[in-house]
Design a protein around this motif. Structure first.
Motif, short mmCIF file in Angstrom:
data_model
loop_
_atom_site.label_atom_id
_atom_site.label_comp_id
_atom_site.label_asym_id
_atom_site.label_seq_id
_atom_site.Cartn_x
_atom_site.Cartn_y
_atom_site.Cartn_z
N ARG A 196 0.86 -1.18 0.00
CA ARG A 196 0.00 0.00 0.00
C ARG A 196 0.90 1.23 0.00
N ALA A 248 -5.18 7.98 2.02
CA ALA A 248 -6.28 7.36 1.29
C ALA A 248 -7.17 8.44 0.69
N ASN A 293 -13.19 -2.20 4.55
CA ASN A 293 -12.56 -3.00 3.50
C ASN A 293 -11.05 -2.78 3.46
N TYR A 294 -10.61 -1.55 3.73
CA TYR A 294 -9.17 -1.26 3.76
C TYR A 294 -8.51 -2.06 4.89
N SER A 310 -8.07 -5.57 3.87
CA SER A 310 -7.08 -5.77 2.81
C SER A 310 -5.65 -5.81 3.34
#
Length: 262
Positions: free
Chosen positions: A152, A170, A217-218, A221
């Protein structure tokens, strides 16, 4: 009036003193030679072990600087004759090993072997096992290498109040925000390091279901199991904990042949 001794009595006494002094000096010289021989033997043993460990590290596809080895216990030669050594410590620096998805870096890996058994015949012939009753390994995974595995951009890891902390940029619903939070760190059943980010937030995050769903969701992940490279001496990871300098890993093993690691 002072008493006078016959010359025949004085000479033997002087000769006796000289003999005692000579014996004392001889014993000191012998003791010094034994100490030198003992330290030379230790040096040979430490270099031999360092060579073996270097070979095993390379065999596992890893890299490190030459190991620093120290055989504890004085005198060393009596341990050789007894076939049992109190403690052998091995320090590996700048360890780097490939794992799925990237590489793991350990600036330092310390290995501590206790009650090592090796017969004199094994040392002479090089055949047979050199076995340690217990082996403990402690190392620190750098946060940079751990963050790189999460793939990321801009994500950084560190320690905060004893927990693994994360910050990452983000774009959420058109807003550039900074995500931050902490993770639970445990050892998975397969020996991997399990990262579970379940407490993330972002200052200025819109109070909308879609924004919260993005954050959730982040977190999922980047919650992964980080596979660790095979450690030498059959070491199995027992504990991981965040420290300011990196993620500390503790591993151990019992009844380990340390001359055939891996």
């Amino acid at each position: 009036m002072a008493q006078e001794y016959p010359a025949s009595e004085v000479r033997p006494r002087r000769r006796g003193r000289k003999l005692l002094i000579g014996l004392f000096v001889l014993l000191l010289l012998l003791a010094g030679l034994l100490v030198v021989a003992d330290r030379v033997a230790v040096g040979v043993a430490e270099r031999t072990i360092a060579d073996r460990v270097s070979q095993e590290v390379a065999k596992q596809g890893a890299q490190s600087t030459r190991p620093d080895v120290e055989v504890a216990g004085i005198p060393f030669l009596t341990q050789v004759l007894d076939g049992r050594y109190e403690r052998i410590t091995i320090k590996l620096r700048d360890v780097q090993a490939s794992v799925e998805g990237g590489a793991v870096q350990l600036p330092v890996l310390d290995v501590d072997a206790r009650n090592v058994r090796a017969s004199l015949d094994t040392l002479r012939s090089g055949q047979g096992d050199v076995v340690a009753d217990t082996v403990k390994g402690t190392g620190t995974i750098s946060y940079d290498s751990l963050a790189a595995l999460l793939k990321r951009p801009g994500l950084t890891l560190g320690e905060q109040n004893g927990k693994l902390a994360v910050t990452a940029p983000a774009d959420i619903l058109g807003q550039k925000l900074t995500i931050s939070g902490t993770a639970d760190v445990t050892v998975a059943d397969n020996g991997a390091v399990a990262l579970r980010f379940n407490d993330l937030d972002a200052a200025g995050l819109p109070n909308l279901p879609l924004a919260r769903a993005f954050l959730s969701n982040y977190a999922k992940s980047i919650s992964i199991d980080v596979p660790l490279p095979d450690l030498p001496f059959q070491l199995a990871v027992r504990e991981v904990r965040p420290l300011p300098e990196g993620l500390a890993v503790t591993a151990d093993a019992k009844n380990v042949p340390i001359n055939s690691a891996g």
